[in-house]
Design a protein around this motif. Structure first.
Motif, PDB file in Angstrom:
ATOM      1  N   ARG A  57      58.704  -9.086  25.638  1.00  0.00           N
ATOM      2  CA  ARG A  57      57.853  -9.747  24.557  1.00  0.00           C
ATOM      3  C   ARG A  57      58.832 -10.842  24.209  1.00  0.00           C
ATOM      4  O   ARG A  57      58.296 -12.029  23.844  1.00  0.00           O
ATOM      5  CB  ARG A  57      57.746  -8.736  23.422  1.00  0.00           C
ATOM      6  N   GLU A  80      65.412  -0.754  15.060  1.00  0.00           N
ATOM      7  CA  GLU A  80      63.938  -0.588  14.646  1.00  0.00           C
ATOM      8  C   GLU A  80      63.812   0.161  13.402  1.00  0.00           C
ATOM      9  O   GLU A  80      63.045  -0.149  12.446  1.00  0.00           O
ATOM     10  CB  GLU A  80      63.259   0.372  15.891  1.00  0.00           C
ATOM     11  N   TYR A 125      62.020  -0.284  24.950  1.00  0.00           N
ATOM     12  CA  TYR A 125      62.796  -1.375  24.573  1.00  0.00           C
ATOM     13  C   TYR A 125      62.664  -2.272  25.863  1.00  0.00           C
ATOM     14  O   TYR A 125      63.076  -3.525  25.545  1.00  0.00           O
ATOM     15  CB  TYR A 125      64.421  -0.656  24.771  1.00  0.00           C
ATOM     16  N   ASP A 173      61.703  -8.293  16.567  1.00  0.00           N
ATOM     17  CA  ASP A 173      62.168  -8.049  17.916  1.00  0.00           C
ATOM     18  C   ASP A 173      63.408  -8.453  18.730  1.00  0.00           C
ATOM     19  O   ASP A 173      64.137  -7.994  19.458  1.00  0.00           O
ATOM     20  CB  ASP A 173      60.823  -8.694  18.778  1.00  0.00           C
ATOM     21  N   ILE A 217      60.020  -4.525  24.636  1.00  0.00           N
ATOM     22  CA  ILE A 217      60.491  -5.401  23.707  1.00  0.00           C
ATOM     23  C   ILE A 217      61.151  -6.547  24.108  1.00  0.00           C
ATOM     24  O   ILE A 217      60.904  -7.969  23.787  1.00  0.00           O
ATOM     25  CB  ILE A 217      61.295  -4.675  22.409  1.00  0.00           C
TER      26      ILE A 217
END
Ligand SMILES: [Fe+2]
Ligand SMILES: [Fe+2]
Length: 186
Positions: free
Chosen positions: A178, A39, A172, A45, A175
């Motif tokens: 997603r 990051e 995390y 991502d 993420i």
């Protein structure tokens, strides 16, 4: 069989406190630090998820302490792939699959790199096939996501710092969720 987000959470909750063999961090700390370094480098991502998950194979295939000292290559870079393939894209899977070969490649192309490796990484390097030849480097760099794997590897090598502050597991997992959701609508 596929790993769900809850399965991944459970793996880290159950086994995350295990020492990362030969290093001063736990498995969870190593995963969180890898994600945090990705990051900080503005990775997308997919690559942050790959960094966070790159060693989840260790948690699926527990080998006890420091298997390299017993001459064992645990092949952890491959172990999680069948479980992650149904739910995550190649942009996550390939850097995970290639993160060991990325070390073999970096040793061949980056003069300063070998000196940065921890003793355990040096020990496993030999078990994993050693430094790449010129031909092996060329073949590696042709592979899709090879560049991502090289980036991931360098975060991986640095993600072994005692008591480094990072975002937590849930950050995390969000993420990863997603990325899983985007994959599902593809
Ligand atoms: Fe690894
Ligand atoms: Fe790692």
């Amino acid at each position: 069989m596929a790993l769900s987000l809850n399965d991944i959470r459970s793996l880290f909750e159950q086994y995350g406190n295990l020492a990362y063999s030969g290093e001063p961090v736990t498995q969870l700390e190593h995963a969180l630090q890898s994600g945090a370094l990705a990051e900080e480098a503005d990775a997308d991502d997919d690559l942050v998820a790959a960094a966070f998950l790159h060693d989840v194979g260790h948690l699926l295939n527990l080998q006890g302490d420091t298997p390299t000292q017993r001459g064992i290559d645990d092949l952890h870079q491959y172990f999680a792939l069948p479980f992650l393939r149904p739910v995550l894209p190649d942009a996550v899977l390939e850097p995970i699959r290639l993160h060991v070969d990325a070390k073999r490649c970096l040793c061949a192309i980056d003069d300063g790199y070998f000196g940065l490796l921890s003793p355990d990484s040096v020990r496993s390097l030999e078990l994993q096939g050693g430094v790449f030849s010129k031909e092996e480097v060329a073949a590696f760099l042709q592979k899709p996501h090879a560049e991502d794997a090289l980036r991931l590897r360098q975060w991986d090598d640095r993600a072994k710092e005692e008591n480094r502050a990072t975002p937590g597991l849930e950050h995390y997992l969000e993420i990863v969720e997603r990325v899983m959701r985007n994959r599902a609508v593809d």
